[in-house]
Design an enzyme around this catalytic site. Structure first.
Site, PDB file in Angstrom:
ATOM      1  N   HIS A  55       0.768  -1.016  -0.385  1.00 30.82           N
ATOM      2  CA  HIS A  55      -0.185  -0.547   0.052  1.00 30.82           C
ATOM      3  C   HIS A  55       0.921   1.395  -0.455  1.00 30.82           C
ATOM      4  O   HIS A  55       0.249   2.301   0.719  1.00 30.82           O
ATOM      5  CB  HIS A  55      -1.347  -0.104   0.928  1.00 30.82           C
ATOM      6  CG  HIS A  55      -1.581  -1.350   0.858  1.00 30.82           C
ATOM      7  ND1 HIS A  55      -2.517  -1.474   0.994  1.00 30.82           N
ATOM      8  CD2 HIS A  55      -1.164  -2.673   2.433  1.00 30.82           C
ATOM      9  CE1 HIS A  55      -2.892  -2.687   1.331  1.00 30.82           C
ATOM     10  NE2 HIS A  55      -1.629  -2.899   1.723  1.00 30.82           N
TER      11      HIS A  55
ATOM     12  N   SER B  45      14.546  20.858 -15.992  1.00 34.34           N
ATOM     13  CA  SER B  45      13.779  21.823 -16.328  1.00 34.34           C
ATOM     14  C   SER B  45      14.134  22.603 -17.429  1.00 34.34           C
ATOM     15  O   SER B  45      15.578  23.417 -17.486  1.00 34.34           O
ATOM     16  CB  SER B  45      12.828  21.681 -15.118  1.00 34.34           C
ATOM     17  OG  SER B  45      12.444  22.772 -15.854  1.00 34.34           O
TER      18      SER B  45
ATOM     19  N   LYS C 260      16.149  20.948 -11.292  1.00 38.62           N
ATOM     20  CA  LYS C 260      15.772  19.953 -11.422  1.00 38.62           C
ATOM     21  C   LYS C 260      16.646  18.416 -12.294  1.00 38.62           C
ATOM     22  O   LYS C 260      17.550  19.037 -12.845  1.00 38.62           O
ATOM     23  CB  LYS C 260      14.482  19.983 -12.123  1.00 38.62           C
ATOM     24  CG  LYS C 260      13.704  20.609 -11.926  1.00 38.62           C
ATOM     25  CD  LYS C 260      12.606  19.848 -10.853  1.00 38.62           C
ATOM     26  CE  LYS C 260      11.442  19.326 -11.436  1.00 38.62           C
ATOM     27  NZ  LYS C 260      10.620  18.578 -10.858  1.00 38.62           N
TER      28      LYS C 260
ATOM     29  N   ASN D 161      15.372  14.989 -13.925  1.00 39.16           N
ATOM     30  CA  ASN D 161      14.272  14.263 -14.273  1.00 39.16           C
ATOM     31  C   ASN D 161      13.788  12.883 -14.466  1.00 39.16           C
ATOM     32  O   ASN D 161      15.063  12.924 -15.687  1.00 39.16           O
ATOM     33  CB  ASN D 161      12.627  15.237 -14.558  1.00 39.16           C
ATOM     34  CG  ASN D 161      12.295  16.309 -14.034  1.00 39.16           C
ATOM     35  OD1 ASN D 161      12.474  17.095 -13.001  1.00 39.16           O
ATOM     36  ND2 ASN D 161      12.808  17.512 -14.486  1.00 39.16           N
TER      37      ASN D 161
ATOM     38  N   GLU E 119       9.569   7.764 -16.717  1.00 37.66           N
ATOM     39  CA  GLU E 119       7.577   8.840 -17.056  1.00 37.66           C
ATOM     40  C   GLU E 119       7.135   8.188 -18.272  1.00 37.66           C
ATOM     41  O   GLU E 119       6.322   7.857 -19.161  1.00 37.66           O
ATOM     42  CB  GLU E 119       8.020  10.041 -16.733  1.00 37.66           C
ATOM     43  CG  GLU E 119       7.951  10.411 -15.541  1.00 37.66           C
ATOM     44  CD  GLU E 119       8.548  11.617 -15.355  1.00 37.66           C
ATOM     45  OE1 GLU E 119       8.087  12.615 -15.973  1.00 37.66           O
ATOM     46  OE2 GLU E 119       9.609  12.116 -14.423  1.00 37.66           O
TER      47      GLU E 119
ATOM     48  N   TYR F  99     -10.034 -14.063 -45.144  1.00 34.61           N
ATOM     49  CA  TYR F  99      -9.086 -12.245 -45.100  1.00 34.61           C
ATOM     50  C   TYR F  99     -10.146 -11.092 -44.739  1.00 34.61           C
ATOM     51  O   TYR F  99     -11.061 -11.670 -46.252  1.00 34.61           O
ATOM     52  CB  TYR F  99      -7.507 -12.396 -46.021  1.00 34.61           C
ATOM     53  CG  TYR F  99      -7.077 -11.841 -46.348  1.00 34.61           C
ATOM     54  CD1 TYR F  99      -6.630 -11.089 -45.481  1.00 34.61           C
ATOM     55  CD2 TYR F  99      -7.433 -10.522 -47.058  1.00 34.61           C
ATOM     56  CE1 TYR F  99      -5.251  -9.890 -45.482  1.00 34.61           C
ATOM     57  CE2 TYR F  99      -7.101  -9.274 -47.372  1.00 34.61           C
ATOM     58  CZ  TYR F  99      -5.826  -8.765 -46.198  1.00 34.61           C
ATOM     59  OH  TYR F  99      -5.059  -7.956 -46.403  1.00 34.61           O
TER      60      TYR F  99
ATOM     61  N   LYS G 131      -0.237  -4.706 -39.037  1.00 37.24           N
ATOM     62  CA  LYS G 131       1.016  -4.570 -39.071  1.00 37.24           C
ATOM     63  C   LYS G 131       1.266  -2.676 -38.479  1.00 37.24           C
ATOM     64  O   LYS G 131       2.600  -2.749 -37.614  1.00 37.24           O
ATOM     65  CB  LYS G 131       1.242  -4.353 -40.384  1.00 37.24           C
ATOM     66  CG  LYS G 131       1.818  -5.628 -41.253  1.00 37.24           C
ATOM     67  CD  LYS G 131       1.952  -5.858 -42.647  1.00 37.24           C
ATOM     68  CE  LYS G 131       0.512  -5.758 -42.956  1.00 37.24           C
ATOM     69  NZ  LYS G 131      -0.568  -6.637 -42.606  1.00 37.24           N
TER      70      LYS G 131
HETATM   71  N1  ARG Z   1      -1.026  -5.992 -48.265  1.00 28.81           N
HETATM   72  C1  ARG Z   1      -2.160  -6.442 -47.769  1.00 28.81           C
HETATM   73  C2  ARG Z   1      -1.675  -6.811 -46.143  1.00 28.81           C
HETATM   74  O1  ARG Z   1      -0.626  -6.806 -45.407  1.00 28.81           O
HETATM   75  C3  ARG Z   1      -1.671  -8.088 -48.325  1.00 28.81           C
HETATM   76  C4  ARG Z   1      -2.567  -8.606 -48.731  1.00 28.81           C
HETATM   77  C5  ARG Z   1      -3.986  -8.041 -49.235  1.00 28.81           C
HETATM   78  N2  ARG Z   1      -4.544  -8.957 -50.116  1.00 28.81           N
HETATM   79  C6  ARG Z   1      -5.420  -8.596 -50.566  1.00 28.81           C
HETATM   80  N3  ARG Z   1      -6.355  -9.673 -51.734  1.00 28.81           N
HETATM   81  N4  ARG Z   1      -5.790  -7.000 -51.360  1.00 28.81           N
HETATM   82  O2  ARG Z   1      -3.095  -7.695 -45.621  1.00 28.81           O
END
Ligand code: ARG
Length: 457
Positions: A155, A276, A282, A284, A289, A316, A324
């Site tokens: 605590h 600072s 200071k 820091n 952080e 898909y 990504k």
């Molecule tokens: N750039 C696409 C991705 O990152 C690759 C696959 C695309 N496939 C499609 N049928 N458009 O997912």
């Protein structure tokens, strides 16, 4: 016209090209895209789907493309959408129609699944190495300050005296679980999806096992629909990263407190702090952080991936391109933590006297008194109550626990002897906690030996 433009009669609108491109972020997959294409065409030639000479020409051209990318001599164009089409179109530019054979029995849907799996498998290995270095830094700092004593907190209140090394080794344990989680997740990353095509595999006689062997996957995926739709492995990885970031953030919070004027237990090296622009005095702990802040970003990536997948019908869908952005951001953030923390931990300086002084607060040894009573046969609840009464008496008298006489102590604890008055030394208190997992000197020393052996240094 785009590589897929056969059935289209007008060009993609410029805004749409900008909206749908992924080359600005998926270009970092180029090496794995090339490695995957080489394994694919080699298999196509073995299976007599394409001529052997074509496979050879494609492989050597792919090597040249890789060199061009690495030397910065490769042109990117959003009209080519992603890394797959950039490389395929460079192949066709160099080899003409023969180059176009690379995409036989393949879709970008299984290609991207392959590329990210190859990329993440490689990244996971590096991450585990980075976590081991982080652990080594914590163990080295603990070893250098093996006997440093500090108050342990619950605590955020003084609880009991502990060894600084015990506190640090708690983080070594957390990081060990992080490394285990990554290694476990690697098993599910290490499955070969190529050959799943767009959704339903291929009519061509491809040999998926051969591609898996070539690319060192442990097995091929069993269901083509799952293979192109699945991002579980990425979610698992980012979830492991989120937990790792949370651990780093908790360590950061400890360090921030410890270098505050109120605690004054440590000093971080100048190289890891900033000043600072207004207040000249200071220094820091910004790195710590920022880690708290960046941890929020990694959680954001996990939330993005989970949310992205929850409503997707099989298989898909283009939504998956956005995976990504989240995966790379989480990875990059964690990789920076792994670069900055080991040297920051190794160079931090302990203010051992201040730590020991804080641990000298006699109330930290109240439990030791209660346990002494248990040794004498008093049931623990009764013992707890008697020591509680002593604490109350001391507060009323304005005295510290170790300032009362034996007679005064006996008012609350009739069993008290002179021995009780000697229980207020934090070092003695620590030494007595000689059980597995405890903070006793012997035990922590064994733990340090264990980690030095396990981490090989
Ligand atoms: N750039 C696409 C991705 O990152 C690759 C696959 C695309 N496939 C499609 N049928 N458009 O997912």
């Amino acid at each position: 016209m785009a590589l897929w433009g056969g059935r289209f009669s007008s060009e993609t609108r410029n805004e749409v090209a900008q909206y749908s491109e992924s080359i600005s972020f998926d270009r970092r997959l180029y090496h794995f895209d090339i490695v995957g294409s080489k394994a694919h065409v080699t298999m196509l030639a073995t299976q007599k789907i394409i001529p052997a000479a074509t496979a050879e020409a494609i492989c050597s051209e792919l090597d040249k493309i890789e060199q061009r990318i690495e030397s910065g001599d490769f042109k990117y164009d959003i009209a080519l959408e992603d890394i797959h089409m950039h490389i395929e179109s460079a192949l066709i530019d160099a080899l003409g129609a023969e180059g176009a054979r690379v995409h036989s029995a393949r879709s970008r849907n299984d290609q991207i699944a392959l590329d990210i799996r190859l990329y993440l498998r490689d990244e996971v290995d590096k991450l585990i190495g980075g976590i081991r270095d982080f652990q080594r830094a914590l163990v080295a700092q603990s070893h250098a300050n093996k006997t440093a004593v500090m108050p342990g907190f619950t605590h955020l209140q003084h609880a009991q005296a502990v060894l600084f090394a015990h506190h640090m080794l708690a983080y070594v344990e957390m990081l060990d679980r992080d490394a285990e989680r990554l290694a476990d997740c690697r098993r599910r990353i290490n499955v070969m999806p190529l050959g799943s095509g767009a959704i339903a595999g291929s009519t061509l006689p491809i040999d998926r096992e051969a591609v898996a062997r070539e690319l060192k996957f442990s097995r091929v995926s069993r269901n083509s629909m799952d293979a192109v739709a699945d991002r579980d492995f990425a979610i698992e990885l980012v979830s492991a990263l989120a937990i790792f970031a949370m651990h780093s953030s908790r360590l950061s919070e400890d360090l921030i407190l410890w270098c505050s004027q109120e605690f004054d237990f440590i000093e971080l090296d100048d190289a890891f702090c900033t000043g600072s622009s207004l207040m000249p005095q200071k220094k820091n702990p910004d790195v710590c952080e920022l880690t708290r802040g960046k941890t929020a970003r990694v959680y954001g990536a996990l939330t993005a991936l989970l949310t992205m997948c929850k409503g997707l019908p099989l298989t898909y869908n283009r939504d998956l391109q956005e995976d990504k952005v989240a995966i790379f951001d989480a990875l990059d953030t964690v990789k920076m933590i792994l670069q900055v923390y080991p040297p920051m931990i190794e160079t931090m300086k302990l203010k051992k006297d201040h730590m020991l002084a804080a641990a000298g607060d006699p109330s930290l040894m109240a439990t030791d008194l209660a346990e002494k009573l248990v040794e004498l046969g008093v049931p623990f609840r009764t013992a707890h109550h008697r020591v509680g009464a002593l604490v109350k008496y001391c507060r009323e008298q304005g005295k510290a626990l170790n300032e009362v006489s034996l007679e005064e102590m006996k008012i609350s604890i009739p069993e008290a002897t002179l021995e009780f008055l000697a229980l207020f030394d934090p070092i003695e208190s620590i030494a007595k906690r000689d059980i597995v997992g405890g903070t006793g000197f012997e035990q922590v020393s064994k733990q340090l030996d264990f980690w030095k052996k396990t981490l090989d240094f």
